[in-house]
Design a protein around this motif. Structure first.
Motif, PDB file in Angstrom:
ATOM      1  N   SER A 147       0.863  -1.175   0.000  1.00 37.63           N
ATOM      2  CA  SER A 147       0.000   0.000   0.000  1.00 37.63           C
ATOM      3  C   SER A 147       0.905   1.232   0.000  1.00 37.63           C
ATOM      4  O   SER A 147       2.129   1.118  -0.059  1.00 37.63           O
ATOM      5  N   LEU A 148       0.310   2.396   0.054  1.00 38.53           N
ATOM      6  CA  LEU A 148       1.074   3.641   0.118  1.00 38.53           C
ATOM      7  C   LEU A 148       0.791   4.344   1.436  1.00 38.53           C
ATOM      8  O   LEU A 148      -0.360   4.390   1.892  1.00 38.53           O
ATOM      9  N   ALA A 149       1.832   4.897   2.065  1.00 36.02           N
ATOM     10  CA  ALA A 149       1.654   5.713   3.266  1.00 36.02           C
ATOM     11  C   ALA A 149       1.403   7.147   2.831  1.00 36.02           C
ATOM     12  O   ALA A 149       2.210   7.737   2.102  1.00 36.02           O
ATOM     13  N   ILE A 150       0.291   7.700   3.268  1.00 36.34           N
ATOM     14  CA  ILE A 150      -0.107   9.058   2.876  1.00 36.34           C
ATOM     15  C   ILE A 150      -0.030   9.945   4.108  1.00 36.34           C
ATOM     16  O   ILE A 150      -0.668   9.675   5.134  1.00 36.34           O
ATOM     17  N   ALA A 151       0.778  11.006   4.019  1.00 35.33           N
ATOM     18  CA  ALA A 151       0.987  11.887   5.169  1.00 35.33           C
ATOM     19  C   ALA A 151      -0.184  12.837   5.341  1.00 35.33           C
ATOM     20  O   ALA A 151      -0.787  13.311   4.372  1.00 35.33           O
ATOM     21  N   LYS A 152      -0.501  13.130   6.599  1.00 37.55           N
ATOM     22  CA  LYS A 152      -1.509  14.127   6.934  1.00 37.55           C
ATOM     23  C   LYS A 152      -1.084  14.791   8.243  1.00 37.55           C
ATOM     24  O   LYS A 152      -0.273  14.252   8.996  1.00 37.55           O
ATOM     25  N   THR A 153      -1.617  15.953   8.507  1.00 38.34           N
ATOM     26  CA  THR A 153      -1.269  16.698   9.717  1.00 38.34           C
ATOM     27  C   THR A 153      -2.401  16.597  10.726  1.00 38.34           C
ATOM     28  O   THR A 153      -3.549  16.948  10.423  1.00 38.34           O
ATOM     29  N   VAL A 154      -2.038  16.118  11.919  1.00 38.25           N
ATOM     30  CA  VAL A 154      -3.014  15.985  13.004  1.00 38.25           C
ATOM     31  C   VAL A 154      -2.452  16.694  14.230  1.00 38.25           C
ATOM     32  O   VAL A 154      -1.400  16.310  14.740  1.00 38.25           O
ATOM     33  N   ASP A 155      -3.142  17.737  14.667  1.00 40.53           N
ATOM     34  CA  ASP A 155      -2.703  18.523  15.827  1.00 40.53           C
ATOM     35  C   ASP A 155      -1.273  19.022  15.652  1.00 40.53           C
ATOM     36  O   ASP A 155      -0.452  19.003  16.583  1.00 40.53           O
ATOM     37  N   GLY A 156      -0.951  19.463  14.438  1.00 40.72           N
ATOM     38  CA  GLY A 156       0.370  20.012  14.171  1.00 40.72           C
ATOM     39  C   GLY A 156       1.464  18.982  13.995  1.00 40.72           C
ATOM     40  O   GLY A 156       2.626  19.343  13.816  1.00 40.72           O
ATOM     41  N   ARG A 157       1.125  17.701  14.047  1.00 45.12           N
ATOM     42  CA  ARG A 157       2.118  16.648  13.893  1.00 45.12           C
ATOM     43  C   ARG A 157       1.803  15.815  12.654  1.00 45.12           C
ATOM     44  O   ARG A 157       0.645  15.671  12.280  1.00 45.12           O
ATOM     45  N   GLU A 158       2.863  15.284  12.050  1.00 44.67           N
ATOM     46  CA  GLU A 158       2.697  14.492  10.836  1.00 44.67           C
ATOM     47  C   GLU A 158       2.271  13.072  11.195  1.00 44.67           C
ATOM     48  O   GLU A 158       2.934  12.401  11.982  1.00 44.67           O
ATOM     49  N   ARG A 159       1.172  12.652  10.645  1.00 45.86           N
ATOM     50  CA  ARG A 159       0.664  11.304  10.847  1.00 45.86           C
ATOM     51  C   ARG A 159       0.386  10.684   9.479  1.00 45.86           C
ATOM     52  O   ARG A 159       0.341  11.383   8.456  1.00 45.86           O
ATOM     53  N   TYR A 160       0.204   9.361   9.451  1.00 49.50           N
ATOM     54  CA  TYR A 160       0.088   8.660   8.181  1.00 49.50           C
ATOM     55  C   TYR A 160      -1.135   7.742   8.175  1.00 49.50           C
ATOM     56  O   TYR A 160      -1.520   7.188   9.208  1.00 49.50           O
ATOM     57  N   GLU A 161      -1.707   7.624   6.997  1.00 45.82           N
ATOM     58  CA  GLU A 161      -2.744   6.623   6.756  1.00 45.82           C
ATOM     59  C   GLU A 161      -2.379   5.903   5.469  1.00 45.82           C
ATOM     60  O   GLU A 161      -1.627   6.427   4.636  1.00 45.82           O
ATOM     61  N   THR A 162      -2.861   4.677   5.314  1.00 43.79           N
ATOM     62  CA  THR A 162      -2.481   3.885   4.148  1.00 43.79           C
ATOM     63  C   THR A 162      -3.587   3.883   3.107  1.00 43.79           C
ATOM     64  O   THR A 162      -4.779   4.012   3.428  1.00 43.79           O
ATOM     65  N   SER A 163      -3.181   3.756   1.867  1.00 43.84           N
ATOM     66  CA  SER A 163      -4.152   3.694   0.776  1.00 43.84           C
ATOM     67  C   SER A 163      -4.940   2.382   0.866  1.00 43.84           C
ATOM     68  O   SER A 163      -4.453   1.377   1.394  1.00 43.84           O
ATOM     69  N   VAL A 164      -6.163   2.389   0.340  1.00 42.31           N
ATOM     70  CA  VAL A 164      -7.025   1.201   0.414  1.00 42.31           C
ATOM     71  C   VAL A 164      -6.971   0.462  -0.916  1.00 42.31           C
ATOM     72  O   VAL A 164      -6.775   1.067  -1.977  1.00 42.31           O
ATOM     73  N   PRO A 165      -7.118  -0.869  -0.904  1.00 45.64           N
ATOM     74  CA  PRO A 165      -7.079  -1.648  -2.144  1.00 45.64           C
ATOM     75  C   PRO A 165      -8.369  -1.458  -2.941  1.00 45.64           C
ATOM     76  O   PRO A 165      -9.328  -0.816  -2.484  1.00 45.64           O
ATOM     77  N   PHE A 166      -8.401  -2.047  -4.124  1.00 41.38           N
ATOM     78  CA  PHE A 166      -9.555  -1.874  -5.016  1.00 41.38           C
ATOM     79  C   PHE A 166     -10.813  -2.541  -4.462  1.00 41.38           C
ATOM     80  O   PHE A 166     -11.920  -2.220  -4.873  1.00 41.38           O
ATOM     81  N   SER A 167     -10.629  -3.462  -3.494  1.00 45.45           N
ATOM     82  CA  SER A 167     -11.800  -4.151  -2.936  1.00 45.45           C
ATOM     83  C   SER A 167     -11.553  -4.466  -1.459  1.00 45.45           C
ATOM     84  O   SER A 167     -10.446  -4.887  -1.099  1.00 45.45           O
ATOM     85  N   PRO A 168     -12.567  -4.295  -0.602  1.00 44.80           N
ATOM     86  CA  PRO A 168     -12.403  -4.665   0.819  1.00 44.80           C
ATOM     87  C   PRO A 168     -12.257  -6.171   1.010  1.00 44.80           C
ATOM     88  O   PRO A 168     -11.872  -6.622   2.092  1.00 44.80           O
ATOM     89  N   ASP A 169     -12.586  -6.949  -0.022  1.00 41.95           N
ATOM     90  CA  ASP A 169     -12.459  -8.407   0.087  1.00 41.95           C
ATOM     91  C   ASP A 169     -11.026  -8.892  -0.125  1.00 41.95           C
ATOM     92  O   ASP A 169     -10.766 -10.086   0.003  1.00 41.95           O
ATOM     93  N   LEU A 170     -10.143  -7.969  -0.494  1.00 40.88           N
ATOM     94  CA  LEU A 170      -8.742  -8.358  -0.639  1.00 40.88           C
ATOM     95  C   LEU A 170      -8.142  -8.435   0.765  1.00 40.88           C
ATOM     96  O   LEU A 170      -7.735  -7.433   1.349  1.00 40.88           O
ATOM     97  N   ARG A 171      -8.145  -9.641   1.298  1.00 42.18           N
ATOM     98  CA  ARG A 171      -7.758  -9.826   2.695  1.00 42.18           C
ATOM     99  C   ARG A 171      -6.309 -10.278   2.807  1.00 42.18           C
ATOM    100  O   ARG A 171      -5.775 -10.920   1.919  1.00 42.18           O
TER     101      ARG A 171
END
Length: 651
Positions: free
Chosen positions: A157-181
């Protein structure tokens, strides 16, 4: 205050007596003071370099050193990591279509699972839908893998940076289907300013105390038996919580699991411990394997059994190639090196701050102490010797998984030498003024000199214009200024070219010293030769002054050799470099006799003893000097009998 410091004479006589107790008593406090100043400067440089290093100003040099260390290492391939790549030939067989056929990669992964691969990690992003039938083939493989409880698949997946309370935090990209387990890990890596991938983040903060794993960490966790949900729960713990991950044994094979704290994984960027240049890991093309998978052929003895297998693209259109310290490398091989780094636990983490600071302070203090007693060349040699020792220790620490920094001590020592050199130059300029040649200043800085004070044998030259006061009463001030400036400029240039130093300008008189502050074994000859050239220069000046309607001037010069106190004297508000003692008083008395004897240049017997074979003189009797019990013989200098190579440039 006058210092009477013994008689005068040639080497072997009273010119070179043993150092007296009172001289030693004077020099010892100066030496202690120089040591204190040097140590304080070393401390200041150490603090400055430490702060600079913490701010990252030396990071580029540290990076280059570690890059160099990599080339000294032997190739250390891991037999437990295998690559399967979609190369150019496979890409052409697939019709050069992107995204890659999901059925193709599903067949490939299923074949590897049946072959006994412990973990199969895709360095391929499955972000968007493609052909429904092919998407379903991959989803079906994921369901079967999870249903059997094998838990072997890991997706990028990809780590996507975002700012939360002035600090850098990350969330990951989602696959094409939630069934990809399965387990997911981010595949992007930090890139240095020069475009080279050197570091990795095993985990990244996601907020609320949670962390997201990298593809390498997720692959190792899968190898250890963690499901995707188990890994997510483990990374929600406190920083002191641990994660049991596989580790290399002494033979370079995975033998067990050892706990590693989440703090260790998250607090520092890990330096990727590249196993070798591109091509170090065992690599198979995907095309033949897919054909084997579809034919149903499989042997029990195969190269994938029990291994960590990474699937990635190496065809040109994938643009999956990046610069590394060991060469251009495909993305899937970089991830293999990240897994190798985690398995070897070689984070190259800095040791305790005191262990890194100790070499810096020791190195700076050592160079500071050496600079007090040694010439600059030997200090420079000693500095590189210290660097060699620190580099050897750093190289050994590198192999043990630590980075013992020797770049900072090197920078500290070089800065100390540079700063001390600047201080010495400024001190010299303040002490000497402008009437000393740059060559003398450079010699003092390079070889050192006792500017605080020392007793040494020198030759002193004193010149004085005759009739200048009367001339000054006849001419306007601006014309007198022109005459005086031309005269002083010509005389000072001659003295400086001969290695002398103008100590003082006393009205129209010039006091110069040869043999201080830098040693000059031929100081008497240089002083005598300068006196002759000064007379010749005055004759040339008189010719020019007469053409402008001004009267000619005459000059008297005296040269005397003897012992003086030479050093910086004065108060904190005003200091200057000076020579003091009986020798200065004597040369002043000798110069005054030029008017009485109608001579132009007089030298003392002490000076004549040194230059006897190179001058032609006429005896002029003796002179009594106040404060001396012995009479001083004086001689009129008629001309030079020989010109040495050193004086050839002066005359």
């Amino acid at each position: 205050m006058r210092l009477t410091l013994g008689g005068v004479g040639p080497p072997g006589s009273t010119l070179h007596p043993e150092r007296k107790p009172r001289e030693r008593a004077f020099i010892l406090p100066l030496l202690k003071r120089r040591i204190v100043y040097a140590l304080l400067l070393g401390l200041g440089v150490s603090v400055f370099v430490t702060v600079s290093s913490r701010l990252g100003s030396l990071e580029g040099w540290e990076t280059r050193v570690i890059d160099t260390f990599l080339f000294f290492r032997q190739r250390v391939p891991s037999p437990d990591i295998v690559l399967v790549v979609v190369n150019e030939a496979a890409f052409q067989e697939l019709g050069e279509r992107q995204p890659l056929s999901r059925r193709y990669v599903a067949d490939l992964a299923e074949f590897l699972i049946r072959a006994g691969a412990r973990t199969v990690a895709f360095d391929v992003l499955f972000k968007s839908r493609s052909v429904p039938e092919e998407d379903e083939a991959l989803l079906a493989l994921a369901r079967r893998s999870e249903a059997t409880g094998s838990g072997r698949l890991v997706y990028a997946s990809l780590a996507i940076a975002k700012t939360v309370d002035g600090r850098e935090r990350y969330e990951t990209s989602v696959p094409f289907s939630p069934d990809l387990r399965g387990a997911f890990g981010f595949a992007n890596a930090p890139m240095s300013p020069d475009g080279v991938i050197r570091r990795m983040a095993p985990v990244l903060p996601a907020g609320d105390g949670r962390f997201v794993p990298s593809l390498a960490l997720a692959a190792l966790a899968r190898y250890a038996g963690f499901s995707g949900q188990d890994l997510a729960l483990a990374l929600m713990g406190q920083p002191d919580a641990t994660l049991a991950l596989p580790v290399y044994g002494a033979d370079g094979r995975i033998v067990a699991t050892e706990p590693v704290s989440i703090r260790t994984l998250s607090e520092h960027w890990w330096r990727i411990d590249f196993a070798g240049p591109p091509g170090t890991f065992t690599t198979f093309p995907s095309g033949p394997l897919v054909r084997l998978a579809r034919s149903g052929e499989l042997t029990a003895d195969n190269p994938f059994k029990g291994k960590i297998v990474l699937i990635g693209a190496t065809f040109a259109d994938s643009r999956e190639f990046y610069a590394t310290p060991v060469g251009q490398m495909s993305g899937v091989e970089i991830h293999a090196n990240m897994i190798h780094t985690l398995l070897s636990r070689r984070a190259l983490l800095p040791p305790h701050w005191a262990l890194n600071l100790a070499p810096l302070f020791i190195a700076c203090f050592a160079v500071a102490l050496l600079s007090v007693r040694l010439r600059r060349l030997w200090v420079f040699v000693a500095m590189w010797g210290i660097v060699a020792v620190l580099a050897a220790f750093s190289y050994e620490a590198y192999f043990r998984g630590y980075w013992l920094d020797f770049v900072v001590p090197l920078a500290g020592m070089r800065m100390y030498l540079g700063v001390s050199r600047r201080i010495a130059r400024r001190r010299l300029q303040t002490a000497f003024g402008q009437y000393v040649s740059p060559e003398i200043v450079e010699l003092v800085v390079r070889d050192g000199a006792q500017l605080d004070g020392e007793v040494r044998t020198v030759s002193v030259l004193l010149s004085d214009l005759r009739g200048f006061t009367a001339l000054a009463e006849k001419l306007p001030p601006e014309e007198i200024t022109i005459i005086l400036n031309e005269y002083i400029g010509a005389m000072v240039e001659i003295i400086m070219k001969a290695g002398g130093m103008v100590i003082d300008l006393i009205g129209d008189g010039i006091l110069a010293v040869f043999g201080a502050p830098v040693n000059d074994p031929d100081h008497a000859w240089h002083a005598v030769g300068s006196a002759v050239e000064m007379e010749n220069a005055l004759d040339r000046l008189n010719d020019g002054w007469r053409r402008r309607g001004w009267e000619s001037l005459q000059m008297g010069i005296a040269v005397h050799t003897g012992r003086v106190f030479a050093g910086s004297i004065g108060s904190g508000l005003k200091k200057k470099y000076a020579v003091v003692g009986d020798t200065v008083s004597t040369v002043s008395r000798i110069e005054g006799l030029n008017s009485e004897l109608s001579t132009r240049i007089l030298i003392s017997g002490a000076s004549l003893e040194v230059v006897r074979d190179r001058v032609v003189v006429k005896e002029r009797g003796v002179v009594n000097v106040k404060g001396r019990t012995q009479e001083v013989p004086i001689f009129e200098l008629l001309h030079l009998a020989a010109v040495s190579p050193e004086m050839a440039g002066v005359h």
